[in-house]
Design a protein around this motif. Sequence first.
Motif, PDB file in Angstrom:
ATOM      1  N   HIS A   6       0.860  -1.326   0.232  1.00  0.00           N
ATOM      2  CA  HIS A   6      -0.128  -0.588   0.058  1.00  0.00           C
ATOM      3  C   HIS A   6       1.109   1.491   0.361  1.00  0.00           C
ATOM      4  N   GLY A   7       0.049   2.208  -0.255  1.00  0.00           N
ATOM      5  CA  GLY A   7       0.821   3.834  -0.292  1.00  0.00           C
ATOM      6  C   GLY A   7       1.050   4.194   0.964  1.00  0.00           C
ATOM      7  N   PHE A   8       1.612   5.516   1.051  1.00  0.00           N
ATOM      8  CA  PHE A   8       2.228   6.754   2.652  1.00  0.00           C
ATOM      9  C   PHE A   8       0.572   7.003   3.316  1.00  0.00           C
TER      10      PHE A   8
ATOM     11  N   LEU B 264       8.887   6.807   4.305  1.00  0.00           N
ATOM     12  CA  LEU B 264       8.354   7.231   2.569  1.00  0.00           C
ATOM     13  C   LEU B 264       9.476   5.495   2.357  1.00  0.00           C
ATOM     14  N   GLY B 265       9.052   4.345   3.038  1.00  0.00           N
ATOM     15  CA  GLY B 265       9.777   3.078   2.266  1.00  0.00           C
ATOM     16  C   GLY B 265      11.115   3.040   2.640  1.00  0.00           C
ATOM     17  N   VAL B 266      11.732   3.795   2.824  1.00  0.00           N
ATOM     18  CA  VAL B 266      13.514   3.077   3.269  1.00  0.00           C
ATOM     19  C   VAL B 266      13.715   1.559   4.187  1.00  0.00           C
ATOM     20  N   THR B 267      13.334   1.911   5.029  1.00  0.00           N
ATOM     21  CA  THR B 267      13.087   0.465   6.293  1.00  0.00           C
ATOM     22  C   THR B 267      11.606  -0.609   5.844  1.00  0.00           C
TER      23      THR B 267
ATOM     24  N   MET C   1       4.250   5.021  -1.732  1.00  0.00           N
ATOM     25  CA  MET C   1       5.021   4.487  -1.769  1.00  0.00           C
ATOM     26  C   MET C   1       5.500   3.228  -1.455  1.00  0.00           C
ATOM     27  N   GLY C   2       4.452   2.390  -2.067  1.00  0.00           N
ATOM     28  CA  GLY C   2       4.248   0.638  -1.930  1.00  0.00           C
ATOM     29  C   GLY C   2       5.713   0.617  -2.881  1.00  0.00           C
ATOM     30  N   ALA C   3       4.998   1.213  -3.640  1.00  0.00           N
ATOM     31  CA  ALA C   3       6.016   1.031  -5.035  1.00  0.00           C
ATOM     32  C   ALA C   3       7.768   1.149  -5.577  1.00  0.00           C
TER      33      ALA C   3
END
Length: 349
Positions: free
Chosen positions: A117-119, A158-161, A189-191
């Motif tokens: 999913h996204g942010f 934002l996706g780093v971790t 963010m998931g992409a």
Amino acid sequence: MENINYKKAKKQIRKYKYTFLKVLGTIILFPIVFIVSAILSKFFTPYLFKYPRVGIDENGQEVNNLNHYLADIKEKKLKNWELSKDQIEEFEIGPDEAKISCLILRNNSNKWVVALHGFKRNKYMGVRNAIQFYKKGYNVISFDAYAHGKTYGKYSDLGVTNSKVLNEVINWVKNNNHVDEIGVIGVSMGAATAVYWAQQYYQVNKIDWLISDCALTQPVEQIRFFLKKYFKWLPWWIASFKINWFFKKYSKTNLKDMNLQKNLNSFRDLPVLFIHGKLDSFIDYNNSIIMYCEKSKDSDNTKIKIFDDSEHSSSIVDHQEEYVLITIDFVRETMKKSLTKELEAKLFE
């Protein structure tokens, strides 16, 4: 074939990078830049870090459950996307201090899709762009991202971790199930998480395909884009000095670690489909064009679809039938080519 202009895309994204003149302006106006950036960081922090993970949101809607999902697809008029309670299995992966909250839509199949999913969203929103695969017999697993929903972590980065979390989920699928095929589809963010995961882990933890829908390429530049969008009267370089430093105070991670504009040849043999809406005002569609062009330099297994009239993460909403057809056909063609290569290899053993 999409009308892809790599130079134009690079020029557009470059607007959010420092140049000599922007550095000079920052030095000359440093007191103003420092004060404005500090004030706006205080203003912007709640947007980045405060969002409903469980319970009731600002609209009185309970989040992260089936009703939340059903309300979302009803609002977006997604036809035949309904799910029932008996189709969903919630469970957790990992130890208490690093627990990942997941859900599975099961079929009697050895084919798997991991949906991201996204942010500010959750695992129920994650399955929205993967239901077409469930209908085709795939098992679909979705999870609350790092610092989202019931998954561990206090502040999102934002996706780093989250790429590490994705790797744990893929490992769980492979270690606990017979897997003939496994792919990943992520939104926003998931992409970005999915592509960043591929940079780090793909060579040691292979999957069969990846679909990236409206990904950002660099979190710092994305925050500058946010600031420019919400504070149009301010140049971003006045409003975002030391933005990574301010963010790192909360997230404890370096946003600059994620750079999806380079080194996409690290997973050259992974088939990837990039999707984006041209009217996206949240993440510039040129991010996807840059990733597509960079990865295409070293491989011929990369595709892109730009929907001319779609806003952020709305391609599936505006073009449901075409979106389903494009994603299913991409996977079908990918797996057909993979099978052909396997058969050819066996013939020449």
